[in-house]
Structure formats: C-alpha cells, structure tokens
Design an enzyme around this catalytic site. Sequence first.
Site, mmCIF file in Angstrom:
data_model
loop_
_atom_site.group_PDB
_atom_site.id
_atom_site.type_symbol
_atom_site.label_atom_id
_atom_site.label_comp_id
_atom_site.label_asym_id
_atom_site.label_seq_id
_atom_site.Cartn_x
_atom_site.Cartn_y
_atom_site.Cartn_z
ATOM 1 N N ASP A 1 1.025 -6.390 3.400
ATOM 2 C CA ASP A 1 0.533 -7.054 2.194
ATOM 3 C C ASP A 1 0.573 -8.567 2.346
ATOM 4 O O ASP A 1 0.066 -9.295 1.494
ATOM 5 C CB ASP A 1 1.400 -6.668 0.987
ATOM 6 C CG ASP A 1 0.962 -5.340 0.405
ATOM 7 O OD1 ASP A 1 -0.064 -4.802 0.836
ATOM 8 O OD2 ASP A 1 1.669 -4.828 -0.490
ATOM 9 N N ASP B 1 -3.214 4.590 -0.607
ATOM 10 C CA ASP B 1 -2.007 3.768 -0.682
ATOM 11 C C ASP B 1 -0.789 4.631 -1.006
ATOM 12 O O ASP B 1 -0.909 5.763 -1.496
ATOM 13 C CB ASP B 1 -2.224 2.706 -1.786
ATOM 14 C CG ASP B 1 -1.405 1.457 -1.594
ATOM 15 O OD1 ASP B 1 -0.463 1.479 -0.779
ATOM 16 O OD2 ASP B 1 -1.699 0.448 -2.275
HETATM 17 C C1 DGJ Z 1 -0.397 -2.321 -2.160
HETATM 18 C C2 DGJ Z 1 -1.481 -2.625 -1.175
HETATM 19 O O1 DGJ Z 1 -0.944 -2.880 0.075
HETATM 20 C C3 DGJ Z 1 -2.341 -3.754 -1.712
HETATM 21 O O2 DGJ Z 1 -3.304 -4.123 -0.763
HETATM 22 C C4 DGJ Z 1 -2.979 -3.290 -2.986
HETATM 23 O O3 DGJ Z 1 -3.837 -2.226 -2.724
HETATM 24 C C5 DGJ Z 1 -1.912 -2.873 -3.983
HETATM 25 N N1 DGJ Z 1 -1.000 -1.932 -3.428
HETATM 26 C C6 DGJ Z 1 -2.534 -2.287 -5.214
HETATM 27 O O4 DGJ Z 1 -1.619 -1.799 -6.093
#
Ligand code: DGJ
Length: 745
Positions: A556, A491
């Site tokens: 997200d 991420d």
């Molecule tokens: C952003 C990601 O896109 C989410 O799926 C998740 O992993 C969060 N970060 C966790 O902090």
Amino acid sequence: MTEAITFDPQQKLFVLRTHRSFYAMRILPDGQLVHVKYAPADPAVQPLRLSLLDEYPGSDWASWENQTRLWEFPAFGDISYHDAALKAAFPAASGLLAAQDAAIYPIRDLRPRYRRHEIRTDAIPGHSPAHGRSVRKQATARQTLIMEMQDIGFDFIVRLFYRLTPEWDIIERWAELENRTTMPVTMESLAFATIHLPLGEYDLTRTAGAWAREFIPVTQSLQQGLTVLKQQGLNTGHSINPAFLVQPRGQATPESGPTYFGALAYSGNWSIRFESLPTDPIRIHGGYETDDFALHLAPGERHTTPAFVFGVADDGFDGASHRLHNFARDYVLPVSVHGASRPVLYNSWEAVYFDMTVESQVRLARLAAAIGVELFCVDDGWFKGRRSDHAGLGDWVVDRTIFPDGLNPLIEEVKKLGMRFGLWVEPEMVNPNSDLYRVHPDWVLHFPTRPRTELRQQLILDFGRPEVVRHVHTMLDALLEQYDITFFKWDMNRHATEPGSVAGQEIWFRHVAGVYSIMDQLRQKYPRLEIQSCSGGGGRVDLGILARVEQVWTSDNTDALDRVYIQDGFSLFYPPGVMESWVTHEHNHQTGRVLPLEVRFDTAMRGVLGIGTNLDRLSAEELDTYRRNIAFYRKIRPIIEQGRLHRLAWVQDHGASAWQMVLPDGSQSVYSLVVVHSLLGHQVPCHPLRGLVPEATYRITDASERELLRLSGAQLMTLGLPGNHQHIYVKAGIRSRTVLLSRID
Ligand code: DGJ
C-alpha cells in the site's frame, strides 16, 4: 526428453537430474528412505559417483544411526529429538488398550517404509494437483517421481512427489497421505517436503517487513538450532514471505556461487524451518505452520499438500531469481485470453477513496483513456452502504445512491473509451454493519460466547462452513453474470484473530482451499476474468496464488523511493512482470514525500504500470507527461515482462537500485536506475551491463524517444552505460532514469 529421473535397483539409488543440479536418495535395507546429496553440478561432470557415506560424519552406522540418518521425510515417532516433517496420532489403535489408557496412549509413532515407486511423465502445468493448476496453460512434458511409503504397522500411506523442471533446475515436492486403516487418524504437523543441504555453514536471505514495507531483504547466518520463518495470520503474510535463498558461507556472493532457493506454493499459515543439528547437514522443512494445526483423516480419506518449490543455482542470487521467474512464467502463471502483456491500469483508490460518484469515475475514465490506460479499475467504495470502511463488506451489490443505474453506464463508457473494466472486492470479509452480518452473525470466525476482535471494523467469514463458501461464490458469480467485468482486485485487509470455526483447527487450510476454489470456479466459467491478488498491500504473494492471478499488489506504500526497497526484495523470488506499481500523487499519501513525476514513473515502470493519481487535478502539461511515459512503458513492457533481470546495484547496499532487464537474444534491454540516498557530489557508478551481444551496436533512447547514444555491446558490458554522474549535483539528492537499449545491427 532426457532421462531426468533414474533408479539404480542394485544400489537402490534414485538420482534426479536437472540441467545443472542433481539430487540423490537411497532406500536402506529396512525400507527407510534417506537423502544422499543435493548440489549444483555441471552437466559436463555427470554422471557422478555417489557414495552413501559422503554425507555422513560418522561411518559407524550402528552408533550414529539415529543422529546421522537423513530421513528424506522425517516422521515423528522413533526420532523425537529432530524436527519432524510429519506427526500422526492413531488414537483408535489404542482400542487394544483399556479405555482409560486409550486417551493417554495415542500412538504418535509413524514409520513410513518404501513400498513402490513410479515415474510419470505429463504436461500438466502448475503445482501439486490439489493446490494449483494454472488455467489454460500449455506446459512441456515433465517427469514426476512418486515414492510410495507405508507405515510398518498401519495401513497408512505416505506418498512423496518429486516433479522436475530440468531447464530451470527446479524440483517441486509435495506429499499425499492416505488413511487406509479403519480408524480416524489425526495429523498434528505436516510439511510439504524436507530438503537437506550438504554439510557446511550457510547464510540465509529472505524478506522481512510489515504493512507498507513488505519484502525487505534480510541476511542472517544459520547457526546451530532451529531457525523458523512462519506466518500465522491466515494469509501469506506481510512480514515474512515464504521464500528464501541459502548460500554456503564464503563460497558465494549475490552475483555468483552456489545458491539454494525455495518457495512455498501456498497462501495460508506456513512455516519454513531450518534445522541445524551438531552432527547433521541443514534440513529445511517447508509446509503447514505447526501451531494450532490439525488434519483429521477419516478411514479412506486422503490429503494432498501444496508444493514446496526449490532449486539450486550456481550463479548467485540473480541465477536463483532467474530460475524462479522463468518457472513462474512457464509453469505457474495463468495465460490471459487478453494477450501476453499486462494492461496499464488505472485505480481509483488514492484518487477518491470513498468519495465516489458516477460522475467522478466517468471523468477519471476519460482522462485515463486519453493518457493511454488500458484497464480501468474501480476500487473500494462502490457497493451498498460503503461510504467509509465502517460498513458494507459482505453486501456485494451496487450502491444505488452512487450508481443509480447500476454499473453499466460506467462500464459502457469505459469500453467505449477502449479500456477494460475492473472492480475491487474483498470477498472473505464482513463488516458487522452489513445486511449479511445482521442475518448471519454466526458466519464469522469466532469462539462462541467470547469477544470478536474487529480489525478495520471487519470480521472474517468462516470458510470452514461450505454454505459460506457457496454464498461468497454466488455473490461474485452474480456480479460477473450481470456486468462485463474482466478484472477483480481481490483484497483481504486483516489477519485472523479468534480462529474459531465449525472446521476446528482445520480452518487454517480450509480457508485457503475455499479462496482457491472460488477463484478457480470463476475463472473456469468466465475465461475473460483476470485477478489481482492484494492483501492490504503485499500480504498474499506466493507461488500458490500466482497459479490463479495475473498480478499482485506488493504494498500500500506508493512512495516511489520506499517502493524501490520493496521491488529489490520482491524480485528475488517473483517476476517483475506480475508486480503492480502505481504512479500516485506528487505529495505521497503514505509518507508525505514530494517526488518528481519522472522518479515516480521510473519506479512504477519496473513492473505492471498503474496510475493512481487524481487525473482530474492535473494540468494539460502534466497529463501530457503521463501520456508520454505510458507510451514509453508500452514500448519497453515486453522486455520487463520477458527479459532476464540483473540487479546491478541494491538500494540497501548502494543507496541506489539499478536493474537491467534483457531479452534472451540480447536484442533489447532496459536499464532502470533509482537513486535513493546520495550525498552531494557522490557519483553513482556506471554499472557494466550484462547479457548484450558484444559485437552489436545499441541505440539508447529515453522516455521522450530521444536518442542519447550509440554504443557497442562490448563497451556497455565493460564500461557501463555513461550518464549516471550527470545526476549528482541536484538539490533533492534523488534521481532516476529509465532507458531503452535496442540493437541496431
Ligand atoms: C487495501 C488495498 O491495498 C488498497 O489498494 C485499497 O484497495 C484499499 N484496501 C481499499 O480498502
């Protein structure tokens, strides 16, 4: 292999042919390399007779010279009123001048002239050698033209690379600079390539958006002047993705006609500049974003850019997407040792967020295995001090208050249940509230003495420092050494601010190089490791990262209806088989919308299926529906991963998104419809299908394995698949369906 690249020494003409396109350029008597023509071409009409003057509005070379030459890779210097692909400053050359003049007269004039060329054939997958070679990939042999140019005065070399993928009508271009002078040279801008479109008027389609609404397709006309798409945040970007489609106005539609397409194989600050001058065809410069850019080449140093991948289709957006999807599958994406298909994944994020306990993870793992999940991924919240997003990033050791005996008991349980284990990491970041930051406060991007802007309470590590890149690599390596982790969700949750680095302005591309090198080294050492690219959703999706990750997180926003917009746009450039989508809670956490489970599955099944629901809160009946849908998905997965995608209806235009994926031999196909807006009584048309065998009979089944119909390919391709109208009189106004079509004779 047919001769894809030819050189006619008499005319000094290079012609690059793919199956259905040609690209020509010529060396002028003074050594300048000029573009001649790039267009779709039916193989039946090749070879073509090319006239140098075809592309020029003025035939009087002398008077039009500076306005009409289509420099193949225009350098700043003699032409300063065109946008340049590269700009160099030779400051030490001003050693010829008095010291006070030297500072104001750096020679910002580069004039590359043809020196030699070479045509190479190799079977190397991936892109430009410095920026992405897919691991373990077998590729067919392809030809690359290498054009070597030298400045008229300095021993400064510019090499242009053209690698052809004839079957997908794709050319990859990149550039290499070599400073063979005795002075340091600074590049002030640098594109990977410039391409020219034939004279005409064009419409540009690309994506726009933001966090939680990435990849929304937008069409605009290209008018005189400069149209710039760019990203300056350090990652590829949520708002605009480095990929485009361009069609000549009035000659093409989404389903048909000439369509130029392009994408940058790069995950950092980029720009694509469409330049339309009154006298010229459109030029497209694709490369490093020019703002705050500098590349220093010491004597003897070289720099190789990433690739600008482009092509032209003669059959509309679908044709362009089809070529890009296949190119990514055949030449870019890594080959997994775990098999050709992406596993159905469970992710803990929306189920528990930071409220993680070993017991809850074990419970979720058991339920996930029971419904058919193949990969169990523990998201954020597992490492030291990470009880919220205020602390912990940088300290990549297991939090013993959550996992007293480390991760192994959970991993063993996951494996015993027949699943693989995955883990979330965000390696480029640090929270000020972390052990790492307390020890190394200077290891982050910042300008000394100036404030540091935190986003999500975090700062970005300075990958301009080799010791930082080494440290991050060591931390991840230790995790992989200690635990049987076969999947990282990698991420990156913030953009850059205050980009101060020991690498100066080079930080922009050094950061990306650091990320790529860590991924590459880990993948080399741990061949079972797979990676998902995530950047707070779809912020790091591009052909560069796809050379080293198996799948990407596109947003997200897990609301199934919002997701459909994202999927339509994403699929313009990237294959559905890498597009991770999750089924999440009935009451969506981002939008608050309540949607039936079928709609959530129908949307998520269009890519790599993931489950993000708290399974612990579901009834036995609901779990059974999950199990049934996952079983159906596993059946249709090869078609989603390898089929040709036809977008039969766009959600933006029709209120419904209809996709059809069909295997190349027409033996199986998946039809997926998601209706987002519909007025009461509005009838969703039955979309005629494509790519089936007309004389064959197809059995049509749904997720419950129920046979709905048997129809001939001819009927399906003319009248469409019946049944959409059954969904019109519904109170919620939302319906979706996914069916499998299998040839039975
Ligand atoms: C952003 C990601 O896109 C989410 O799926 C998740 O992993 C969060 N970060 C966790 O902090």
